[in-house]
Design a protein around this motif. Structure first.
Motif, PDB file in Angstrom:
ATOM      1  N   LEU A  47       8.741   3.816  -2.151  1.00  2.36           N
ATOM      2  CA  LEU A  47      10.045   3.178  -2.315  1.00  2.36           C
ATOM      3  C   LEU A  47      10.746   3.696  -3.572  1.00  2.36           C
ATOM      4  O   LEU A  47      10.088   3.991  -4.572  1.00  2.36           O
ATOM      5  CB  LEU A  47       9.868   1.661  -2.421  1.00  2.36           C
ATOM      6  CG  LEU A  47       9.202   0.992  -1.222  1.00  2.36           C
ATOM      7  CD1 LEU A  47       8.853  -0.447  -1.550  1.00  2.36           C
ATOM      8  CD2 LEU A  47      10.108   1.058   0.000  1.00  2.36           C
ATOM      9  N   PRO A  48      12.082   3.824  -3.554  1.00  7.71           N
ATOM     10  CA  PRO A  48      12.802   4.313  -4.732  1.00  7.71           C
ATOM     11  C   PRO A  48      12.676   3.350  -5.906  1.00  7.71           C
ATOM     12  O   PRO A  48      12.728   2.136  -5.725  1.00  7.71           O
ATOM     13  CB  PRO A  48      14.258   4.414  -4.249  1.00  7.71           C
ATOM     14  CG  PRO A  48      14.343   3.412  -3.146  1.00  7.71           C
ATOM     15  CD  PRO A  48      13.007   3.467  -2.462  1.00  7.71           C
ATOM     16  N   GLY A  49      12.477   3.913  -7.086  1.00  8.57           N
ATOM     17  CA  GLY A  49      12.379   3.086  -8.286  1.00  8.57           C
ATOM     18  C   GLY A  49      10.991   2.552  -8.554  1.00  8.57           C
ATOM     19  O   GLY A  49      10.765   1.859  -9.540  1.00  8.57           O
ATOM     20  N   ILE A  50      10.040   2.864  -7.658  1.00  6.09           N
ATOM     21  CA  ILE A  50       8.663   2.402  -7.816  1.00  6.09           C
ATOM     22  C   ILE A  50       7.756   3.592  -8.118  1.00  6.09           C
ATOM     23  O   ILE A  50       7.446   4.394  -7.227  1.00  6.09           O
ATOM     24  CB  ILE A  50       8.146   1.679  -6.551  1.00  6.09           C
ATOM     25  CG1 ILE A  50       9.036   0.493  -6.209  1.00  6.09           C
ATOM     26  CG2 ILE A  50       6.706   1.224  -6.755  1.00  6.09           C
ATOM     27  CD1 ILE A  50       8.948  -0.640  -7.189  1.00  6.09           C
ATOM     28  N   GLY A  51       7.344   3.728  -9.363  1.00  3.45           N
ATOM     29  CA  GLY A  51       6.380   4.752  -9.724  1.00  3.45           C
ATOM     30  C   GLY A  51       4.978   4.206  -9.588  1.00  3.45           C
ATOM     31  O   GLY A  51       4.774   3.025  -9.275  1.00  3.45           O
ATOM     32  N   LYS A  52       3.987   5.049  -9.840  1.00  2.77           N
ATOM     33  CA  LYS A  52       2.602   4.620  -9.662  1.00  2.77           C
ATOM     34  C   LYS A  52       2.249   3.462 -10.594  1.00  2.77           C
ATOM     35  O   LYS A  52       1.598   2.491 -10.178  1.00  2.77           O
ATOM     36  CB  LYS A  52       1.653   5.796  -9.912  1.00  2.77           C
ATOM     37  CG  LYS A  52       0.200   5.464  -9.623  1.00  2.77           C
ATOM     38  CD  LYS A  52      -0.703   6.674  -9.802  1.00  2.77           C
ATOM     39  CE  LYS A  52      -2.151   6.309  -9.492  1.00  2.77           C
ATOM     40  NZ  LYS A  52      -3.068   7.468  -9.670  1.00  2.77           N
ATOM     41  N   LYS A  53       2.692   3.530 -11.847  1.00  2.22           N
ATOM     42  CA  LYS A  53       2.367   2.470 -12.796  1.00  2.22           C
ATOM     43  C   LYS A  53       3.004   1.146 -12.382  1.00  2.22           C
ATOM     44  O   LYS A  53       2.379   0.084 -12.481  1.00  2.22           O
ATOM     45  CB  LYS A  53       2.820   2.861 -14.204  1.00  2.22           C
ATOM     46  CG  LYS A  53       1.977   3.963 -14.834  1.00  2.22           C
ATOM     47  CD  LYS A  53       2.397   4.230 -16.269  1.00  2.22           C
ATOM     48  CE  LYS A  53       1.508   5.288 -16.913  1.00  2.22           C
ATOM     49  NZ  LYS A  53       1.909   5.571 -18.314  1.00  2.22           N
ATOM     50  N   THR A  54       4.258   1.221 -11.929  1.00  4.28           N
ATOM     51  CA  THR A  54       4.940   0.000 -11.483  1.00  4.28           C
ATOM     52  C   THR A  54       4.242  -0.589 -10.270  1.00  4.28           C
ATOM     53  O   THR A  54       4.046  -1.807 -10.180  1.00  4.28           O
ATOM     54  CB  THR A  54       6.413   0.294 -11.139  1.00  4.28           C
ATOM     55  OG1 THR A  54       7.085   0.808 -12.293  1.00  4.28           O
ATOM     56  CG2 THR A  54       7.126  -0.966 -10.677  1.00  4.28           C
ATOM     57  N   ALA A  55       3.851   0.273  -9.329  1.00  2.00           N
ATOM     58  CA  ALA A  55       3.167  -0.192  -8.127  1.00  2.00           C
ATOM     59  C   ALA A  55       1.836  -0.857  -8.481  1.00  2.00           C
ATOM     60  O   ALA A  55       1.499  -1.920  -7.951  1.00  2.00           O
ATOM     61  CB  ALA A  55       2.933   0.982  -7.176  1.00  2.00           C
ATOM     62  N   GLU A  56       1.094  -0.240  -9.375  1.00  4.56           N
ATOM     63  CA  GLU A  56      -0.193  -0.810  -9.779  1.00  4.56           C
ATOM     64  C   GLU A  56       0.007  -2.150 -10.485  1.00  4.56           C
ATOM     65  O   GLU A  56      -0.770  -3.086 -10.286  1.00  4.56           O
ATOM     66  CB  GLU A  56      -0.920   0.179 -10.692  1.00  4.56           C
ATOM     67  CG  GLU A  56      -1.405   1.435  -9.962  1.00  4.56           C
ATOM     68  CD  GLU A  56      -1.975   2.473 -10.918  1.00  4.56           C
ATOM     69  OE1 GLU A  56      -1.693   2.374 -12.140  1.00  4.56           O
ATOM     70  OE2 GLU A  56      -2.678   3.383 -10.457  1.00  4.56           O
ATOM     71  N   ARG A  57       1.068  -2.242 -11.299  1.00  7.67           N
ATOM     72  CA  ARG A  57       1.348  -3.498 -12.004  1.00  7.67           C
ATOM     73  C   ARG A  57       1.731  -4.603 -11.015  1.00  7.67           C
ATOM     74  O   ARG A  57       1.326  -5.756 -11.170  1.00  7.67           O
ATOM     75  CB  ARG A  57       2.460  -3.285 -13.027  1.00  7.67           C
ATOM     76  CG  ARG A  57       2.698  -4.508 -13.917  1.00  7.67           C
ATOM     77  CD  ARG A  57       3.683  -4.235 -15.026  1.00  7.67           C
ATOM     78  NE  ARG A  57       5.018  -3.988 -14.531  1.00  7.67           N
ATOM     79  CZ  ARG A  57       5.644  -2.816 -14.604  1.00  7.67           C
ATOM     80  NH1 ARG A  57       5.051  -1.778 -15.151  1.00  7.67           N
ATOM     81  NH2 ARG A  57       6.874  -2.676 -14.136  1.00  7.67           N
ATOM     82  N   LEU A  58       2.496  -4.238  -9.987  1.00  2.00           N
ATOM     83  CA  LEU A  58       2.886  -5.223  -8.980  1.00  2.00           C
ATOM     84  C   LEU A  58       1.660  -5.782  -8.259  1.00  2.00           C
ATOM     85  O   LEU A  58       1.577  -6.990  -8.013  1.00  2.00           O
ATOM     86  CB  LEU A  58       3.844  -4.591  -7.964  1.00  2.00           C
ATOM     87  CG  LEU A  58       5.294  -4.385  -8.412  1.00  2.00           C
ATOM     88  CD1 LEU A  58       6.067  -3.622  -7.344  1.00  2.00           C
ATOM     89  CD2 LEU A  58       5.971  -5.715  -8.698  1.00  2.00           C
ATOM     90  N   VAL A  59       0.747  -4.896  -7.929  1.00  4.46           N
ATOM     91  CA  VAL A  59      -0.477  -5.339  -7.243  1.00  4.46           C
ATOM     92  C   VAL A  59      -1.263  -6.305  -8.127  1.00  4.46           C
ATOM     93  O   VAL A  59      -1.698  -7.370  -7.678  1.00  4.46           O
ATOM     94  CB  VAL A  59      -1.347  -4.124  -6.857  1.00  4.46           C
ATOM     95  CG1 VAL A  59      -2.733  -4.589  -6.410  1.00  4.46           C
ATOM     96  CG2 VAL A  59      -0.686  -3.311  -5.759  1.00  4.46           C
TER      97      VAL A  59
END
Length: 206
Positions: free
Chosen positions: A113-125
């Motif tokens: 998804l746009p605006g979602i990098g790996k670090k952001t994705a991991e933080r969301l999880v």
């Protein structure tokens, strides 16, 4: 808090709609997953809403399902996620897909998804997995769309109009213009409406 709005659908310009309620027009931004469920312009519609007040603006976000609104509210509580990114996330995948991605720790699906990098994705999880567990047990309840008279279609809509509207929506959702243009051109087929182009483009992006 404005929790629900019911009225006549006056305009549809993804990801924003204009709904008339007793002579007052409410501009509401919606994730594309909810936008696809809207009736034709001129018909009656009701959407669940979330009201955001900022120093420079007052914004309304609309959802076809209570579950989707609840997820949006959890998303914007997460570190680094604002309403725009929350809207983008729920446009790129359905509420159930998002829940599955978080519960299964599928970082790759979120990174698409746009605006979602790996670090952001991991933080969301990490932040949302436990908080969203309760939603995984809920069934999605579709919002009943009120009956109305279908608005006449406009035969003058051209291929360029369709592509431009789809491109504009994707850019509003966070995609870069060049990327959005490539997505639109890759999925467009003769006779497609803009909503279908957007839907297919977002599917291809995941």
């Amino acid at each position: 808090m404005i929790g629900r709005i019911q009225g006549t659908l006056l305009e549809k310009q993804p990801p924003e709609v204009l709904i008339d309620v007793g002579g007052v027009g409410y501009e509401i931004q919606m994730p594309m997953t909810s936008f696809y469920q809207l009736p034709s312009v001129g018909e009656q519609v009701a959407v669940y809403t979330h009201f955001v007040v900022r120093e420079d603006a007052q914004l309304l976000f609309g959802f076809a399902e209570k579950l989707e609104r609840s997820l949006f509210r959890e998303l914007i509580k997460a570190n680094g996620v604002g309403p725009k990114l929350g809207l983008t996330i729920l446009s790129g995948m359905s509420a159930s897909q998002f829940l599955t991605s978080v519960q299964q720790e599928d970082v790759s699906a979120l990174v698409s998804l746009p605006g979602i990098g790996k670090k952001t994705a991991e933080r969301l999880v990490v932040e949302l997995k436990d908080r969203l567990a309760k939603f995984s047990r809920q069934q999605e309840t579709s919002l009943p769309v009120l009956p109305g008279q279908e608005a006449p279609s406009d035969a003058r809509v051209t291929v360029n109009d369709v592509k431009e509207e789809a491109l504009s929506a994707l850019v509003a959702l966070g995609y870069k213009p060049a990327q959005a243009s490539k997505m639109v051109n890759s999925v467009y087929k003769e006779g497609m409406e803009s909503e279908n182009v957007i839907r297919e483009a977002l599917k291809a992006a995941i």
